[in-house]
Design a protein around this motif. Structure first.
Motif, short mmCIF file in Angstrom:
data_model
loop_
_atom_site.label_atom_id
_atom_site.label_comp_id
_atom_site.label_asym_id
_atom_site.label_seq_id
_atom_site.Cartn_x
_atom_site.Cartn_y
_atom_site.Cartn_z
N GLY A 1 41.68 32.77 45.81
CA GLY A 1 41.20 31.42 45.53
C GLY A 1 39.81 31.19 46.08
O GLY A 1 39.44 31.72 47.13
N VAL A 2 39.01 30.39 45.38
CA VAL A 2 37.64 30.07 45.77
C VAL A 2 37.50 28.56 45.85
O VAL A 2 37.87 27.85 44.91
N GLU A 3 36.97 28.07 46.96
CA GLU A 3 36.87 26.63 47.17
C GLU A 3 35.52 26.04 46.79
O GLU A 3 35.36 24.83 46.72
N VAL B 1 38.78 25.64 43.39
CA VAL B 1 38.11 25.31 42.14
C VAL B 1 38.25 26.45 41.14
O VAL B 1 38.33 26.23 39.94
N VAL B 2 38.28 27.69 41.65
CA VAL B 2 38.37 28.87 40.80
C VAL B 2 39.28 29.89 41.48
O VAL B 2 39.36 29.93 42.72
N TRP B 3 39.97 30.70 40.68
CA TRP B 3 40.73 31.84 41.18
C TRP B 3 40.09 33.10 40.60
O TRP B 3 39.98 33.24 39.37
N GLY C 1 42.18 27.96 36.62
CA GLY C 1 43.57 27.64 36.94
C GLY C 1 44.30 28.87 37.46
O GLY C 1 44.02 30.00 37.01
N ASP C 2 45.22 28.67 38.38
CA ASP C 2 45.98 29.78 38.95
C ASP C 2 46.83 30.48 37.89
O ASP C 2 46.99 31.70 37.92
N ALA C 3 47.35 29.71 36.94
CA ALA C 3 48.22 30.31 35.92
C ALA C 3 47.44 31.32 35.08
O ALA C 3 47.95 32.42 34.78
#
Length: 363
Positions: free
Chosen positions: A156-158, A102-104, A134-136
């Motif tokens: 990354g965070v879930e 959901v979050v990076w 977003g990862d970008a």
């Protein structure tokens, strides 16, 4: 919750953000852009929510999804009935986010320091990372920070909590976990809603991690379930200690009078030692199998070590506090709140005393 019913809730709660938005607007275009992506993504996430009860009752939905969500609601009810956690709509809703995280989060430190680059937010206070939906965006920020000579790590965070500001949903990213971790994460995030101390990440995460662990223990006992993987829990504990030991040695190195060149060489030597110690532990005690190979064998730097320890630094102290009130949840939460109200130096001293087995009295 249907979208048409979400609009008044968003209007009411986002009004609380208007003064902060005015401040952000005065802080520069990059700041406005950053908070815009946060706000836009949060609104989209909230709009994607639907009641778990509706998904479970719909025979056209995936049977596996319905089964996992049904179990999540058993854990959700247990959280409020048995652990004294907030009884609201959080985790009684579901959102499919169509991505693994959901979050990076972007962590950064100086090259020869473990002091994190901190970011301060209106609600959460100051934290040792910056989050992107977003990862970008996260990778672009990481590239910018690396160009400044900083050590950078993107993780990354879930799942995360809005601390009760919104009704947090169960996310599709959370359903990739086993049943035990799913239940314990619900306990952890609701604990943040029960109490949160802006600016003290170690306090907040250790407290929530204790509630997660004790809640998980009681959840499994009530359902007559064993731990899903005692070996994995033991591996995580030993691996975390390896990393914390490395971090402690690096702290000593960076504080020494050695030259920068010597510190850089010592830094790389410590990372190689971490890899050797891990390989020895994996091969000699765990039969050559462990889930941390990718993390260890990818590039290591100071920033990558930051998340370790935050979630468990004070867990023994909170366990001692819980024991002192005889396992009474309301009394425990009341004392957590009193701990949080102490000045930082007194709070740390009290936690150290609890961790060492001492008794802390509260007025």
């Amino acid at each position: 919750m249907p979208f048409r019913l979400l609009i008044p809730t968003l209007d009411r709660r986002l009004c609380r953000w208007v003064p902060w938005l005015a401040i952000w607007a005065l802080s520069g275009c990059s700041t406005v852009s950053y908070y815009s992506q946060l706000a836009n993504a949060q609104v989209r996430l909230l709009a994607a929510r639907e009641p778990v009860a509706d998904v479970v009752a719909d025979p056209a939905r995936d049977p596996g999804l319905r089964q996992r969500l049904e179990l999540s609601q058993e854990a959700r009810a247990f959280a409020s009935a048995e652990l004294g956690l907030p009884d609201n709509q959080s985790y009684r809703l579901y959102a499919d986010i169509h991505r693994p995280n959901v979050v990076w989060n972007v962590f950064a430190t100086p090259e020869l320091s473990l002091q994190p680059l901190t970011h301060c937010f209106p609600i959460a206070g100051c934290v040792a990372y910056r989050g992107y939906y977003g990862d970008a965006g996260a990778q672009a920020e990481a590239k910018r920070l690396k160009a400044q000579g900083l050590d950078v790590y993107v993780g990354g965070v879930e799942a995360y909590s809005t601390l009760g500001w919104f009704d947090d949903p169960i996310l599709s990213s959370m359903l990739r976990w086993g049943d035990q971790r799913l239940a314990e994460t619900i306990f952890h995030e609701l604990a943040h809603q029960k109490f949160y101390l802006p600016g003290d990440t170690a306090f907040n995460e250790s407290y929530a991690s204790f509630v997660e662990a004790e809640g998980g223990r009681r959840w499994r006992a009530a359902r007559h379930l064993p731990d899903e993987s005692p070996l994995l829990a033991q591996q995580r504990k030993r691996f975390t200690q390896l990393v914390l030991d490395t971090r402690e040695r690096l702290q000593t190195l960076y504080a020494s009078p050695a030259s920068d060149a010597q510190k850089r060489a010592g830094k790389q030597a410590e990372f190689e030692r971490l890899r050797r110690d891990y390989a020895r532990l994996r091969d000699q005690e765990w039969g050559g199998k462990a889930p941390f190979d990718a993390w260890v064998n990818s590039p290591l730097n100071n920033a990558k070590l930051l998340p370790f320890g935050l979630y468990d630094q004070w867990v023994p102290a909170f366990a001692a506090l819980f024991a002192q009130v005889g396992g009474n949840w309301p009394a425990f939460y009341a004392r957590v709140e009193k701990l949080g109200a102490l000045p930082p130096s007194e709070r740390t001293a009290a936690l150290e005393k609890l961790k060492a087995g001492g008794v802390v009295s509260f007025r």
